[in-house]
Write an enzyme that holds these catalytic residues in place. Structure first.
Site, PDB file in Angstrom:
ATOM      1  N   GLY A   8       0.834  -1.207   0.000  1.00 13.45           N
ATOM      2  CA  GLY A   8       0.000   0.000   0.000  1.00 13.45           C
ATOM      3  C   GLY A   8       0.862   1.248   0.000  1.00 13.45           C
ATOM      4  O   GLY A   8       0.540   2.244   0.648  1.00 13.45           O
ATOM      5  N   TYR A 143     -15.286  -1.618   9.444  1.00 17.89           N
ATOM      6  CA  TYR A 143     -13.893  -1.174   9.611  1.00 17.89           C
ATOM      7  C   TYR A 143     -13.387  -1.572  10.993  1.00 17.89           C
ATOM      8  O   TYR A 143     -12.307  -2.148  11.144  1.00 17.89           O
ATOM      9  CB  TYR A 143     -13.843   0.349   9.420  1.00 17.89           C
ATOM     10  CG  TYR A 143     -12.481   0.974   9.572  1.00 17.89           C
ATOM     11  CD1 TYR A 143     -11.499   0.796   8.605  1.00 17.89           C
ATOM     12  CD2 TYR A 143     -12.189   1.784  10.673  1.00 17.89           C
ATOM     13  CE1 TYR A 143     -10.259   1.402   8.739  1.00 17.89           C
ATOM     14  CE2 TYR A 143     -10.956   2.390  10.805  1.00 17.89           C
ATOM     15  CZ  TYR A 143      -9.993   2.197   9.835  1.00 17.89           C
ATOM     16  OH  TYR A 143      -8.766   2.798   9.964  1.00 17.89           O
TER      17      TYR A 143
HETATM   18  N1  SER Z   1      -8.844   7.707   9.852  1.00 19.68           N
HETATM   19  C1  SER Z   1      -9.650   6.521   9.914  1.00 19.68           C
HETATM   20  C2  SER Z   1     -11.016   6.775   9.435  1.00 19.68           C
HETATM   21  O1  SER Z   1     -11.495   7.857   9.630  1.00 19.68           O
HETATM   22  C3  SER Z   1      -9.719   6.019  11.324  1.00 19.68           C
HETATM   23  O2  SER Z   1      -8.585   5.301  11.650  1.00 19.68           O
HETATM   24  O3  SER Z   1     -11.628   5.903   8.897  1.00 19.68           O
END
Ligand code: SER
Length: 319
Positions: A8, A143
């Protein structure tokens, strides 16, 4: 760390981490891993080797690891929180099936692995103020589910197979190089682009919503210092709370206004982003990282804002 693969390498963190690692360990010792369609360009392409390294293809990663005699993998392949809600299956495929492939390649080739977790690994039932290192992790986003699983699977590979896995839980990351895409904390980057361009900023996060944040130079140091830490001192591995500041939209707006008094912001709250933001901590307790590997942030809200405005203005040619 002698030979490093960054998976990545063209993303928000990878683009800067690859450059930082090359300046510390030598350009030829850091391979910029990418997926077709996201090829390294400019100094990233010129500064050292690059190779296709797709986390969904274990055989391909294994070839790269063998070819370059890799001993450390920074696995930065991920979808951020908002876009993951739109593509939950893909988020799992990259975040978990992909991680499994990375860990297997690491096990077979004796590599250390850094796969970041996030403030997104916490949820509404987590204590929100000074969120402890070891606490409730019941996130409601895919997530978050994938980040908790990342922590558990990485620890599993350490305990079962001795793979040297280590990670931090990153807060929202702010940088002027590669913009984030599809995250809940993105507003704290977007606000700088509006300020430097002289535009009004429409904020998708409600007034009073605090989240942890960090300037990219601190985030890069956190990742590298943890991987360089003496393993004998580490009681935890996946993953350490780290933070540098905690603020709500009005705090960063006021800080920018100190340097750009004409800057204007209005609120147009995005319900999905707001619900995610409210489920995350208001402020992390990162004392465990400080104790076990000497973590210390260098940038606070004021110093980060000053640097961001200067560097972004240079970058956008507005000085
Ligand atoms: N920056 C990320 C997000 O907002 C959180 O780790 O999804």
């Amino acid at each position: 760390m002698k030979n490093i693969l960054v998976i990545g390498s063209t993303g928000q963190i990878g683009s800067e981490l690859t450059t930082e690692l090359r300046s510390r360990y030598g350009g030829s010792n850091v391979v910029a891993g990418y997926i077709p369609g996201a090829e390294p360009k400019g100094s990233l392409a010129e500064g050292g080797p690059a190779a296709v390294a797709d986390v969904t293809n274990g055989g391909q990663m294994d070839d790269v690891v063998r070819k370059y005699n890799i001993d450390t993998i920074y696995n930065l392949a991920a979808l951020l929180s908002v876009v993951a809600e739109q593509k939950p299956k893909l988020a799992w495929k990259i975040g978990i099936d992909g991680l499994w492939n990375v860990l297997e390649v690491a096990r077979q080739n004796k590599c250390a692995v850094f796969t970041p977790s996030s403030i997104g690994s916490f949820g509404p039932t987590t204590p929100h103020e000074l969120t402890p290192q070891d606490t409730v992790q019941r996130p409601l986003t895919i997530y978050g589910v994938s980040k908790v699983t990342t922590e558990l699977l990485s620890d599993y590979y350490f305990h079962k197979y001795g793979v040297d896995t280590r990670a931090v839980r990153f807060p929202g990351l702010i940088s002027y190089v590669t913009p984030p895409g599809g995250g809940t904390t993105d507003y704290a980057v977007d606000i700088f682009y509006a300020a430097v361009r002289g535009e009004k900023f429409v904020c998708p996060i409600a007034e009073g919503t605090r989240m942890d944040m960090m300037y990219m130079p601190d985030a890069l140091r956190a990742a590298i210092e943890l991987m360089e830490a003496d393993p004998a001192r580490l009681k935890h591995r996946n993953a350490f709370n780290v933070t540098a500041m905690s603020f709500a939209p009005e705090n960063i707006y006021r800080e920018i206004c100190r340097r750009k008094p004409d800057f204007r912001m209005e609120y147009q709250v995005d319900p999905l982003k707001q619900a995610i933001a409210e489920s995350w901590p208001d402020s992390l307790d990162d004392s465990t990282a400080r104790e076990e590997w000497g973590w210390r942030p260098q940038y606070g809200l004021g110093s980060m804002t000053r640097d961001m405005l200067e560097k972004l203005a240079e970058r956008l040619g507005k000085q």
